[in-house]
Design a protein around this motif. Sequence first.
Motif, PDB file in Angstrom:
ATOM      1  N   LEU A  50       0.833  -1.201   0.000  1.00 27.85           N
ATOM      2  CA  LEU A  50       0.000   0.000   0.000  1.00 27.85           C
ATOM      3  C   LEU A  50       0.866   1.249   0.000  1.00 27.85           C
ATOM      4  O   LEU A  50       1.744   1.409   0.851  1.00 27.85           O
ATOM      5  CB  LEU A  50      -0.923   0.011   1.223  1.00 27.85           C
ATOM      6  CG  LEU A  50      -1.788  -1.242   1.424  1.00 27.85           C
ATOM      7  CD1 LEU A  50      -2.638  -1.099   2.678  1.00 27.85           C
ATOM      8  CD2 LEU A  50      -2.659  -1.509   0.201  1.00 27.85           C
TER       9      LEU A  50
ATOM     10  N   GLU B 181       1.127   5.708  -0.569  1.00 28.16           N
ATOM     11  CA  GLU B 181       0.514   6.922  -0.041  1.00 28.16           C
ATOM     12  C   GLU B 181      -0.739   7.309  -0.825  1.00 28.16           C
ATOM     13  O   GLU B 181      -0.802   7.177  -2.044  1.00 28.16           O
ATOM     14  CB  GLU B 181       1.533   8.061  -0.099  1.00 28.16           C
ATOM     15  CG  GLU B 181       1.086   9.335   0.584  1.00 28.16           C
ATOM     16  CD  GLU B 181       2.188  10.378   0.614  1.00 28.16           C
ATOM     17  OE1 GLU B 181       2.101  11.284   1.462  1.00 28.16           O
ATOM     18  OE2 GLU B 181       3.133  10.286  -0.196  1.00 28.16           O
TER      19      GLU B 181
ATOM     20  N   HIS C 256      -4.667   8.013   6.786  1.00 31.53           N
ATOM     21  CA  HIS C 256      -3.803   6.845   6.613  1.00 31.53           C
ATOM     22  C   HIS C 256      -3.859   5.938   7.839  1.00 31.53           C
ATOM     23  O   HIS C 256      -3.918   4.704   7.718  1.00 31.53           O
ATOM     24  CB  HIS C 256      -2.363   7.285   6.337  1.00 31.53           C
ATOM     25  CG  HIS C 256      -2.133   7.737   4.930  1.00 31.53           C
ATOM     26  ND1 HIS C 256      -2.379   9.022   4.509  1.00 31.53           N
ATOM     27  CD2 HIS C 256      -1.705   7.056   3.833  1.00 31.53           C
ATOM     28  CE1 HIS C 256      -2.102   9.127   3.224  1.00 31.53           C
ATOM     29  NE2 HIS C 256      -1.686   7.945   2.785  1.00 31.53           N
TER      30      HIS C 256
ATOM     31  N   GLY D  60      -4.973   1.945   8.364  1.00 33.94           N
ATOM     32  CA  GLY D  60      -4.148   0.970   9.069  1.00 33.94           C
ATOM     33  C   GLY D  60      -4.917   0.241  10.150  1.00 33.94           C
ATOM     34  O   GLY D  60      -4.776  -0.982  10.325  1.00 33.94           O
TER      35      GLY D  60
ATOM     36  N   THR E 174       4.434  -0.751   3.169  1.00 33.95           N
ATOM     37  CA  THR E 174       3.965   0.598   2.858  1.00 33.95           C
ATOM     38  C   THR E 174       5.067   1.351   2.124  1.00 33.95           C
ATOM     39  O   THR E 174       6.259   1.153   2.393  1.00 33.95           O
ATOM     40  CB  THR E 174       3.556   1.363   4.125  1.00 33.95           C
ATOM     41  OG1 THR E 174       4.664   1.407   5.043  1.00 33.95           O
ATOM     42  CG2 THR E 174       2.374   0.677   4.797  1.00 33.95           C
TER      43      THR E 174
ATOM     44  N   SER F 230       2.039   6.988   4.094  1.00 31.12           N
ATOM     45  CA  SER F 230       1.702   5.572   4.257  1.00 31.12           C
ATOM     46  C   SER F 230       2.401   4.984   5.482  1.00 31.12           C
ATOM     47  O   SER F 230       1.985   3.950   6.008  1.00 31.12           O
ATOM     48  CB  SER F 230       2.077   4.774   3.006  1.00 31.12           C
ATOM     49  OG  SER F 230       3.482   4.702   2.842  1.00 31.12           O
ATOM     50  N   ARG F 231       3.452   5.663   5.956  1.00 31.20           N
ATOM     51  CA  ARG F 231       4.130   5.225   7.180  1.00 31.20           C
ATOM     52  C   ARG F 231       3.138   5.151   8.344  1.00 31.20           C
ATOM     53  O   ARG F 231       3.192   4.236   9.176  1.00 31.20           O
ATOM     54  CB  ARG F 231       5.254   6.210   7.518  1.00 31.20           C
ATOM     55  CG  ARG F 231       5.968   5.913   8.835  1.00 31.20           C
ATOM     56  CD  ARG F 231       6.927   7.034   9.190  1.00 31.20           C
ATOM     57  NE  ARG F 231       7.945   7.206   8.172  1.00 31.20           N
ATOM     58  CZ  ARG F 231       9.064   6.496   8.112  1.00 31.20           C
ATOM     59  NH1 ARG F 231       9.293   5.553   9.015  1.00 31.20           N
ATOM     60  NH2 ARG F 231       9.940   6.731   7.162  1.00 31.20           N
TER      61      ARG F 231
ATOM     62  N   LEU G 114      -0.003   4.584   8.186  1.00 33.93           N
ATOM     63  CA  LEU G 114      -0.863   3.425   7.976  1.00 33.93           C
ATOM     64  C   LEU G 114      -0.227   2.197   8.628  1.00 33.93           C
ATOM     65  O   LEU G 114      -0.883   1.451   9.364  1.00 33.93           O
ATOM     66  CB  LEU G 114      -1.063   3.223   6.473  1.00 33.93           C
ATOM     67  CG  LEU G 114      -2.103   2.235   5.964  1.00 33.93           C
ATOM     68  CD1 LEU G 114      -2.457   2.563   4.505  1.00 33.93           C
ATOM     69  CD2 LEU G 114      -1.646   0.789   6.051  1.00 33.93           C
ATOM     70  N   GLY G 115       1.066   2.008   8.363  1.00 35.37           N
ATOM     71  CA  GLY G 115       1.772   0.868   8.942  1.00 35.37           C
ATOM     72  C   GLY G 115       1.863   0.940  10.452  1.00 35.37           C
ATOM     73  O   GLY G 115       1.717  -0.068  11.152  1.00 35.37           O
TER      74      GLY G 115
ATOM     75  N   THR H 268       5.631  -5.862   9.160  1.00 32.60           N
ATOM     76  CA  THR H 268       5.402  -4.572   8.510  1.00 32.60           C
ATOM     77  C   THR H 268       6.730  -3.989   8.063  1.00 32.60           C
ATOM     78  O   THR H 268       7.696  -3.964   8.827  1.00 32.60           O
ATOM     79  CB  THR H 268       4.713  -3.582   9.470  1.00 32.60           C
ATOM     80  OG1 THR H 268       3.503  -4.160   9.945  1.00 32.60           O
ATOM     81  CG2 THR H 268       4.391  -2.281   8.764  1.00 32.60           C
TER      82      THR H 268
ATOM     83  N   HIS I 263       8.395  -0.527   5.762  1.00 30.07           N
ATOM     84  CA  HIS I 263       8.125   0.759   5.107  1.00 30.07           C
ATOM     85  C   HIS I 263       9.318   1.160   4.256  1.00 30.07           C
ATOM     86  O   HIS I 263      10.472   1.018   4.667  1.00 30.07           O
ATOM     87  CB  HIS I 263       7.852   1.856   6.138  1.00 30.07           C
ATOM     88  CG  HIS I 263       7.620   3.199   5.497  1.00 30.07           C
ATOM     89  ND1 HIS I 263       6.422   3.537   4.902  1.00 30.07           N
ATOM     90  CD2 HIS I 263       8.445   4.274   5.325  1.00 30.07           C
ATOM     91  CE1 HIS I 263       6.512   4.761   4.403  1.00 30.07           C
ATOM     92  NE2 HIS I 263       7.723   5.226   4.642  1.00 30.07           N
TER      93      HIS I 263
END
Length: 475
Positions: free
Chosen positions: A363, A365, A377, A381, A394, A399-400, A402-403, A421, A423
Amino acid sequence: MKRMRLSEIIAAVDGSPGAAGTDDPAITGVCTDSRKVEPGELFVPLCGEHHDGHDFIAGAFERGAAASLSSRDASAGSGRRIVKVSDTLTALEDLALYNRGELSFEVTAITGSVGKTTTKEFLKHILGTDFTACAAPKSFNNRLGVALTLLETDEDTEHLVVEMGTSGKGELSYLSKRVRPERIIITTVALAHLEGLEDLPGIIAAKAEIFEGLDPAGRAYLNPAAPGYEEFRACLDGEPRTYGTVGADFPLELIPAAGGAQAGYRFRVGAEEYTLDLPGEHNVTNASGAIAVALDLGVSPASIREGLARCRLPPGRLNVWTEAGVHFVDDSYNANPCSMKAALDTFEEYCAGIAEGRNIAVLGEMLELGPRSRHYHAEIGSLLAGKPVDLLVTIRGSSRYLGEAFTRERESSGRRGDAKTMHFEELSPAREYLSEEIRSGDKLLFKASNAVGLSGLAEELRETVGADERELPLV
């Protein structure tokens, strides 16, 4: 476009002949990319953020262009026809509108935050069974895209399906007033382009601008279950045609089918049953909007079934393929919170039908979400933490978060360590990591805003696993 002589085009764009010469050649089409010009076409050089098409006028003539527009004082050499205009994009729009006025086709315009292109594809294929119908091959939904779409039509065209998008106030009003559609479909309205539209009420108000250009005798097709329905309805002189829910004018009923997304969907619109052999339950709602328009135009249920069977989703929109035992779900064309949630639901349904391997979410951004980007985001998550995901990758920027939210939710529910996970800020290290990590049987979802570039990543990984047959790891 319709058959035109250069003199007719000069008049349509309010141009001056410049170096056009005394002859009056027939123009076979319009092109804005000098590398793709075909003999006899009109080249339209556009000015972009990183390039100026005027620098490539000579190259367009070398490839056979019959003439070129120009907003500069330019000379392309002896015998080469230059038509001077004040602005080439405006001239292209003027030519498109002239073409619209000279021909007798009808227009269905589609807008919404998600589902525009998919609905366009459904309607194009359905109408194409009974009519000569056309639509843009890609998501051409801004000023340039709509103009190019209008120029796809010719004397044989009966119906045109056009997308209209917006990222700021006034844009849809401008497009709709110029195109003058006979029918309008609004798909789902959701949080997107928040940097220009601020919030959901702002998005609804911007989408409602599309009605300003609706033909007085035209029709609007709305989903009563979607946000903005009452606001859109208030913009109309009469009642809209409704679709997408049980109590609508074109009532939708989903028929549960074993196999989920892999086996497609059976559903009813009214008394008629249809099948959609494409992933994503939300696409059934999109299809029902296209079916509503088609039925009003007299297309038979049998022809609608034929059109749906022909339809394939464009690249980056829930394309599903298997390579060397690895299952790819590429929904990477674009993303906002609503479409991200729909993609995760579809991926969960898809994975339920394949027992082996891991579920991997890649996933990226979601762009243009404004100052609350981190919140949106993190919300995704938290949602993802409740789904059967074994590895989350991510990529880029927000998107960070989200993780991080995914990990927090898993830990708080006592599931720490049952999912990994990772990133990455760049595609290259993500590509290297996934190339080594994925194995036969794994299922991968790719979803992000288009600018992140996950579609290219999915294709590269597909080529990698195809060249290197993977085995399931021993456990």
